[in-house]
Design an enzyme around this catalytic site. Structure first.
Site, PDB file in Angstrom:
ATOM      1  N   SER A  24      -8.465  17.170  -5.928  1.00  0.00           N
ATOM      2  CA  SER A  24      -7.438  16.972  -4.903  1.00  0.00           C
ATOM      3  C   SER A  24      -7.503  18.028  -3.810  1.00  0.00           C
ATOM      4  O   SER A  24      -7.627  19.224  -4.076  1.00  0.00           O
ATOM      5  CB  SER A  24      -6.049  16.986  -5.532  1.00  0.00           C
ATOM      6  OG  SER A  24      -5.079  16.866  -4.505  1.00  0.00           O
ATOM      7  N   THR A  52      -0.650  10.994  -7.462  1.00  0.00           N
ATOM      8  CA  THR A  52      -1.944  10.381  -7.189  1.00  0.00           C
ATOM      9  C   THR A  52      -2.422   9.596  -8.397  1.00  0.00           C
ATOM     10  O   THR A  52      -1.695   9.430  -9.379  1.00  0.00           O
ATOM     11  CB  THR A  52      -2.964  11.448  -6.706  1.00  0.00           C
ATOM     12  OG1 THR A  52      -4.150  10.790  -6.261  1.00  0.00           O
ATOM     13  CG2 THR A  52      -3.327  12.430  -7.809  1.00  0.00           C
ATOM     14  N   LYS A  66       0.741   6.294  -9.491  1.00  0.00           N
ATOM     15  CA  LYS A  66       1.597   5.889  -8.373  1.00  0.00           C
ATOM     16  C   LYS A  66       2.534   4.741  -8.727  1.00  0.00           C
ATOM     17  O   LYS A  66       3.638   4.675  -8.233  1.00  0.00           O
ATOM     18  CB  LYS A  66       0.737   5.490  -7.186  1.00  0.00           C
ATOM     19  CG  LYS A  66       0.143   6.703  -6.512  1.00  0.00           C
ATOM     20  CD  LYS A  66      -0.529   6.373  -5.226  1.00  0.00           C
ATOM     21  CE  LYS A  66      -0.952   7.685  -4.586  1.00  0.00           C
ATOM     22  NZ  LYS A  66      -1.629   7.510  -3.324  1.00  0.00           N
ATOM     23  N   ASN A  70       4.260   7.855  -3.821  1.00  0.00           N
ATOM     24  CA  ASN A  70       3.270   8.939  -3.667  1.00  0.00           C
ATOM     25  C   ASN A  70       3.925  10.297  -3.462  1.00  0.00           C
ATOM     26  O   ASN A  70       3.242  11.306  -3.344  1.00  0.00           O
ATOM     27  CB  ASN A  70       2.284   8.644  -2.527  1.00  0.00           C
ATOM     28  CG  ASN A  70       2.894   8.904  -1.168  1.00  0.00           C
ATOM     29  OD1 ASN A  70       4.054   8.602  -0.953  1.00  0.00           O
ATOM     30  ND2 ASN A  70       2.131   9.468  -0.273  1.00  0.00           N
ATOM     31  N   ASP A 129       2.203   6.799   2.073  1.00  0.00           N
ATOM     32  CA  ASP A 129       0.791   6.405   2.210  1.00  0.00           C
ATOM     33  C   ASP A 129       0.579   5.309   3.251  1.00  0.00           C
ATOM     34  O   ASP A 129      -0.356   5.372   4.056  1.00  0.00           O
ATOM     35  CB  ASP A 129       0.256   5.859   0.876  1.00  0.00           C
ATOM     36  CG  ASP A 129      -0.137   6.964  -0.076  1.00  0.00           C
ATOM     37  OD1 ASP A 129      -0.362   8.099   0.386  1.00  0.00           O
ATOM     38  OD2 ASP A 129      -0.218   6.688  -1.289  1.00  0.00           O
ATOM     39  N   ALA A 158      -5.898  -3.236  -5.329  1.00  0.00           N
ATOM     40  CA  ALA A 158      -4.570  -3.825  -5.507  1.00  0.00           C
ATOM     41  C   ALA A 158      -3.644  -2.851  -6.218  1.00  0.00           C
ATOM     42  O   ALA A 158      -2.645  -3.253  -6.811  1.00  0.00           O
ATOM     43  CB  ALA A 158      -4.681  -5.125  -6.304  1.00  0.00           C
ATOM     44  N   GLY A 159      -3.972  -1.578  -6.156  1.00  0.00           N
ATOM     45  CA  GLY A 159      -3.124  -0.571  -6.791  1.00  0.00           C
ATOM     46  C   GLY A 159      -2.030  -0.098  -5.846  1.00  0.00           C
ATOM     47  O   GLY A 159      -1.718  -0.758  -4.845  1.00  0.00           O
ATOM     48  N   ALA A 217      -1.914   2.293  -3.652  1.00  0.00           N
ATOM     49  CA  ALA A 217      -2.311   2.537  -2.266  1.00  0.00           C
ATOM     50  C   ALA A 217      -2.482   1.224  -1.529  1.00  0.00           C
ATOM     51  O   ALA A 217      -2.048   1.075  -0.381  1.00  0.00           O
ATOM     52  CB  ALA A 217      -3.606   3.349  -2.240  1.00  0.00           C
TER      53      ALA A 217
END
Ligand SMILES: NC(=O)c1ccc[n+]([C@@H]2O[C@H](COP(=O)([O-])OP(=O)(O)OC[C@H]3O[C@@H](n4cnc5c(N)ncnc54)[C@H](OP(=O)(O)O)[C@@H]3O)[C@@H](O)[C@H]2O)c1
Length: 513
Positions: free
Chosen positions: A165, A213, A217, A238, A254, A283-284, A286
């Site tokens: 990160s 992250t 999420k 997030n 995000d 498709a998560g 984010a």
């Protein structure tokens, strides 16, 4: 795409958010922290890609992001304290002196008889003799947290954010530029330790909040005490603000950040004949946030959504439709057909990101792969349990005596490469061929920010496309999140946003450059 289906042979395991119901089109209150926003405008859809029908458009449901909680700004004593942060913070008392006490503190006055300092994040007080803000969290993370003596703390929760990160670098640079006595750390938390970690956060008076992250999420949302309307609508969080009462309230920054970067990228690319659909890979959490932000911020722009797991693709598509966009879902095997029709590609999968991906079944790596091709890397057995959570420390204020080893190595070992290389070669070949099928004016945004140039971006650049990596998105969302977590501490200061932006950009550039 190969590797479809949950934890298929050699594939990565399903993410823990599976089975959680979608919450699009409504808000869910967990203690009065949600609020309805104004309606959006769906706009007219462009034509669908060849051979596919776009789905029904749901009602637009634009909602306002807003602060998830109020804070007690620091008392005057905090201003005079010297601080030493692991990342080299220089405390500037004037920054704190500007903050005013708002009287929102709850249960202040705890401590061990030393001078108590009102804490913005809530329950109890931070005392002069108790300035390890990370102490309550140490027993609940796998990595070694920095040794710090700051007043406040924040961090990023993930499976292994300590290994990849960039958020600590950016946030700590911003804290330093603001003169805020705070430290930002990476919190490596295993799925089975998530609830205990969250409880520790509630009971950590010096914690301002944390970023979230991969892979938490979506999963974390169900365990929070409140969620703001945007996060609620997309079903992903997030950023989590810790309120003065010790409540954890989720937000999502995000989507707007990615939209901003995409618009900038398209602004600089040659115009096509019409606004062609955006291909959204993933498709998560984010993907949901980005898709909903595109739906609201680019009215009339259609999306084509492609994800490994079809059920998740449909769930996410329906959330984005709820935000007002036309969404077509295509299975990975049909990706090839839609590529010549799209005007932009946004990768919101984890494919291409550095660092290990740890699941209950094992550990693997995705960096050598492109999301344009199949990515089914082999799983290695999970590394042996390593440290902090299992140490059974008597007091959460006592840091582990011996450093805990990381739960998985940052780079894949030779045994993994031996099994992975045939799949990697196939992925690279398919990805490059698919990149060549994109229209010349199509732009490519990869939300992945580590490495700076993912395989996808390399292939897109080689084939002549304008590209952007996740660094800009990371900075834009981090600025917004920092203002939410620390805003009340900075309430007396002008140009806070600019200071934060500049500090984060400089830190990011230093690291990449
Ligand atoms: N730059 C930024 O500021 C920023 C912000 C947000 C996110 N991100 C990045 O965006 C990525 C996704 O984040 P997230 O929070 O949405 O994660 P997430 O909720 O865990 O979703 C992961 C996504 O990646 C897909 N995926 C994982 N392994 C795959 C594989 N082997 N083959 C094909 N697809 C695979 C998943 O597909 P399934 O649904 O089929 O499992 C899912 O669509 C991460 O790399 C994250 O770092 C960057």
């Amino acid at each position: 795409m190969g590797g479809r289906g949950p934890a298929g042979a050699g594939g990565t395991a399903p993410l823990p958010s599976e089975g959680r119901p979608a919450h699009h089109g409504r808000t869910r209150a967990r203690g009065g922290d949600t609020r309805r926003g104004r309606g959006g405008s769906p706009g007219g859809p462009p034509g669908p890609p060849r051979g596919h029908r776009l789905g029904d458009r749901g009602p637009a449901g634009r909602r306002h992001l807003r602060d998830g909680g109020a804070y007690t700004p620091p008392g005057p004593r905090a201003a005079g304290r010297a601080h030493r942060a692991g990342a080299g913070h220089a405390a500037r008392p004037d920054a704190l002196g500007a903050a005013r006490h708002r009287g929102l503190r709850e249960g202040a006055g705890g401590g061990r008889g030393s001078a108590a300092v009102d804490h913005p994040a809530g329950a109890g007080a931070v005392t002069r003799g108790d300035l390890d803000p990370l102490a309550p969290l140490r027993p609940h993370v796998h990595n070694i947290l920095p040794s710090v003596h700051t007043t406040w703390a924040a961090g990023v929760l993930g499976s292994h954010p300590s290994l990849y990160s960039r958020s600590p670098l950016l946030w700590n640079a911003a804290f330093q530029a603001l003169g805020l006595p705070a430290v930002y750390a990476a919190f490596d938390v295993a799925p089975e330790g998530l609830e205990a970690f969250l409880s520790a956060c509630r009971a950590a008076p010096a914690l301002l909040g944390f970023s979230v992250t991969v892979p938490y999420k979506e999963r974390v949302l169900a365990s929070l005490d409140g969620v703001d309307p945007d996060a609620e609508a997309v079903g992903a969080v997030n950023a989590v603000v810790r309120t003065p009462q010790g409540r954890l309230v989720g937000a999502n920054t995000d989507g707007p950040a990615a939209l901003e970067v995409l618009q900038r990228l398209e602004g600089g690319a040659p115009a096509g004949d019409r606004p062609r659909p955006v291909l959204l890979l993933g498709a998560g959490g984010a993907a949901r946030a980005v898709g909903a932000a595109i739906a609201r911020g680019m009215p009339g722009r259609a999306l084509v959504l492609c994800n490994r797991r079809p059920d998740r693709a449909e769930e996410t598509a329906s959330i984005i439709r709820g935000a007002g966009a036309e969404v077509l879902t295509v299975p990975p095997e049909e990706l090839e057909e839609v590529l010549p029709d799209v005007g932009a590609v946004v990768n919101a999968t984890s494919v291409g990101m550095s660092g290990p991906i740890r699941t209950a079944e094992g550990v693997t790596w995705l960096e050598p792969f492109s999301p344009l091709g199949p990515a089914a890397p082999p799983l290695l057995p999970p590394p042996p349990a390593s440290g902090a959570p299992g140490l059974g420390l008597a007091s959460p204020a006592v840091p582990p005596a011996a450093p805990a080893a990381p739960a998985a190595p940052a780079a894949p070992p030779a045994a993994w490469w031996e099994r992975a290389w045939p799949g990697i070669v196939r992925n690279l070949e398919i990805s490059l061929r698919r990149a060549m099928r994109l229209r010349p004016e199509a732009v490519v945004l990869d939300l992945v920010y580590a490495p700076a140039e993912s395989v996808l971006l390399k292939h897109a650049r080689w084939t002549g496309h304008a590209v952007a990596n996740g660094e800009l998105v990371l900075i834009a969302q981090a600025v917004e999140a920092l203002l939410r977590l620390c805003g009340p501490l900075l309430s007396g200061r002008a140009d806070v946003r600019k200071v934060v932006q500049r500090a984060m950009q400089a830190a990011g550039a230093q690291r990449t450059g």
